[in-house]
Design a protein around this motif. Structure first.
Motif, short mmCIF file in Angstrom:
data_model
loop_
_atom_site.label_atom_id
_atom_site.label_comp_id
_atom_site.label_asym_id
_atom_site.label_seq_id
_atom_site.Cartn_x
_atom_site.Cartn_y
_atom_site.Cartn_z
N ASN A 1 -32.58 66.70 42.83
CA ASN A 1 -32.24 65.87 43.99
C ASN A 1 -31.13 64.89 43.64
O ASN A 1 -30.01 65.02 44.11
N GLU A 2 -31.42 63.92 42.79
CA GLU A 2 -30.42 62.90 42.45
C GLU A 2 -30.82 62.26 41.14
O GLU A 2 -31.88 62.51 40.60
N GLU B 1 -34.43 62.98 39.60
CA GLU B 1 -35.43 63.36 40.59
C GLU B 1 -35.29 64.83 40.96
O GLU B 1 -34.17 65.32 41.15
MG MG Z 1 -34.42 59.50 45.57
#
Ligand code: MG
Ligand code: ATP
Ligand code: MG
Length: 376
Positions: free
Chosen positions: A254-255, A242
């Motif tokens: 993000n992750e 992400e």
């Molecule tokens: Mg997420």
């Protein structure tokens, strides 16, 4: 490992190719367990359950990133397990995950690790306002608190029980996107196009994929970042990364999720191979072909809230009215009880042009009582 909706869609894809499946999930009535040939309902750490799963399986995968890594290690002694325990352990822990991103040369939001009161006191003020996220076990925005001041940060960390956390600077997002890659044991890698995602209240609400859904340069950077993140841990399986795209065009990771992802559900109806088909291929050691998108697509998440749009008792949404619209594909996960915020299913809308798909999506949203406009 894991009996949720991602496991259910994996089981469907595997069975389509003639495989038999076994699902381990503590819930005796899980969405995947119900459609699988075998269902073991023990705890994820139960040695007898793990032994039964290994006995029934030629290869093992996970649909749930919080499967304890030691259980995957246990299984890996006798069976191929993908993704491996190492990769899952990294994805389970935001602190390790962020170090991995840095090792791969992919920038994330400025952050500080908070594991002790000293760390808390030493947090630089320029990380505020920020989001305090527990290092482990959060999903759908659970385990996160937005904090504007030091006092709020301290209160939020105390409320978390003082567990390891990261404080991330709150960034001005232009939009969010994600990239799904599949990588095989022998290092072959393919990817889906970058997916544009809209979240509401920390939960994915809408994914849109069509030509130029994202500025080309950002899409290319996201794809190459996702590939290097997978490469950097010799990942085997399906991985979703992400990203945030900031107001100034900058891309920030993000992750990651070591499994198929909600933002990839559109692939089931708009590509010649879905993310679950690729998960089956990576697990079975079969060749990977680059997936081809044949239709523009919008995916609408169907949360339990839609069952309560009129207030009062849960009422089944008007599926027939939605399915009367062209290019609609309804996926329901077989969950017996609708609850607010619970992922009950998704609706894929496909068509030749994004304009046609978008107008159908707006109709569908109106029928279902979803907020309009769908995108911001
Ligand atoms: Mg997420
Ligand atoms: P998931 O279900 O995707 O695993 P999660 O609980 O792990 O969710 P995140 O992906 O960390 O949560 O954050 C959820 C959403 O909150 C993001 O998609 C984004 O919309 C917003 N968000 C998170 N971190 C930031 C940030 N640093 N700046 C701005 N917005 C953020
Ligand atoms: Mg997450």
């Amino acid at each position: 490992m894991g009996g949720g909706q991602l496991g259910r869609m994996f089981v469907h894809a595997a069975q389509q190719m003639g495989y038999f499946t076994a699902v381990l999930d503590p819930d005796a009535d899980s969405p995947a367990g119900r459609v699988s040939h075998h269902h073991i309902h023990t705890d994820y750490t139960d040695v007898d359950g793990l032994a039964r799963l290994a006995g029934l399986s030629d290869a093992i995968t996970t649909e749930f990133e919080n499967v304890p890594a030691p259980s995957l290690e246990n299984l890996a002694v006798t069976r191929p397990v993908s993704p491996g325990a190492d990769a899952v352990a990294i994805a389970q822990d935001r602190i390790r995950e962020k170090s991995h991103f840095a090792r791969c040369g992919v920038e994330c939001a400025p952050y500080a690790v908070i594991e002790t009161a000293d760390h808390l006191a030493a947090v630089p003020s320029d990380l505020l306002p920020g989001i305090l996220k527990t290092a482990r076990l959060g999903y759908d925005g659970k385990g996160q608190r937005r904090v504007a001041t030091r006092a709020e940060l301290e209160a939020a960390w105390t409320d978390s029980g003082g567990v390891p956390c990261v404080l991330e600077k709150l960034l001005p997002l232009d939009f969010e996107c994600s990239v799904i890659v599949a990588r095989s044991e022998d290092g072959q890698m393919v990817n889906f196009p970058a997916q544009r995602n809209l979240h509401r209240d920390g939960i994915l609400a809408v994914t849109e994929v069509y030509p130029d859904n994202i500025p080309k340069a950002a899409a290319q950077r996201a794809i190459s970042a996702a590939r290097s993140i997978a490469e950097g841990i010799s990942y085997v399986g399906v991985l979703c990364v992400e990203f945030f795209v900031l107001a100034d065009g900058k891309l920030v990771v993000n992750e990651m999720a070591p499994r198929p992802h909600n933002s990839g559900h559109w692939t089931m109806d708009a590509c010649d191979m879905s993310q679950f088909d690729l998960q089956v291929r990576t697990l079975a050691g079969l060749p990977l072909n680059p997936p081809r998108q044949h239709s523009a697509a919008i995916m609408l998440n169907l949360l339990g809230d839609l069952w309560f749009v009129d207030g009062g008792e849960a009422v089944e949404p008007r599926w027939a009215d939605v399915l009367a619209l062209p290019g609609t594909h309804l996926h329901l996960y077989g969950k017996t009880e609708a609850r607010r915020g619970r992922k009950m299913g998704h609706l894929n809308i496909t068509g030749e042009s994004i304009d046609a798909v978008r107008s159908t999506a707006d109709f569908a949203a109106a029928v279902l009582g979803l907020p309009i406009p769908l995108s911001e």
